[in-house]
Design a protein around this motif. Structure first.
Motif: not given
Length: 135
Positions: A101, A105, A107, A118, A120-122
């Motif tokens: 990613t 994205h 965190t 963590q 996102r948008k993997e």
């Protein structure tokens, strides 16, 4: 403001990393320890750099530096994912799933141990573990 001399101000050590240059000139860095992974992923990586980690097992956080603001192509992303697979417990496996990613994205959950993030948008890359010399 404090009157401390500059030399006494504590700055965190830069992360210890393995560094690679891909054939197209992009740089890739892989963290050596959990603390190095944290610094690399959260402090060194810019928002437009790519971040990679093997799925479901321990491994290095890998960052593909966006050279001159250029968006890396599919082959470059696959090469960086292969480096992430190589620097993981999946090194001896065949085809490995690697999460990727943009670093923006990635965190760190509050209170999480070093090396825990963590995303996102993997995007999932299926690659064979490899280093640039073997391309």
């Amino acid at each position: 403001m404090t009157d401390r001399p500059e030399s006494s101000v504590h700055r965190p050590d830069p992360p210890r990393v393995w560094e690679y240059t891909l054939p197209d000139g992009h740089r890739v860095m892989a963290g050596k320890t959990d603390a190095d992974n944290d610094r690399l992923s959260l402090k060194v990586a810019g928002p437009n750099d790519w971040w990679f980690h093997v799925r479901g097992m321990p491994g290095s956080h890998v960052v593909l530096i966006a050279a001159d603001g250029r968006m890396p192509g599919r082959n470059t992303l696959n090469q960086a994912a292969a480096i992430a697979a190589y620097h993981s417990k999946a090194r001896g496996g065949g085809v490995v799933a690697v999460s990727g990613t943009l670093a923006r994205h990635v965190t760190k959950p509050r209170g999480a141990k070093p090396g825990t993030v963590q995303i996102r948008k993997e995007r999932v890359f299926k690659v064979r573990p490899a280093l640039p010399e073997s391309y």
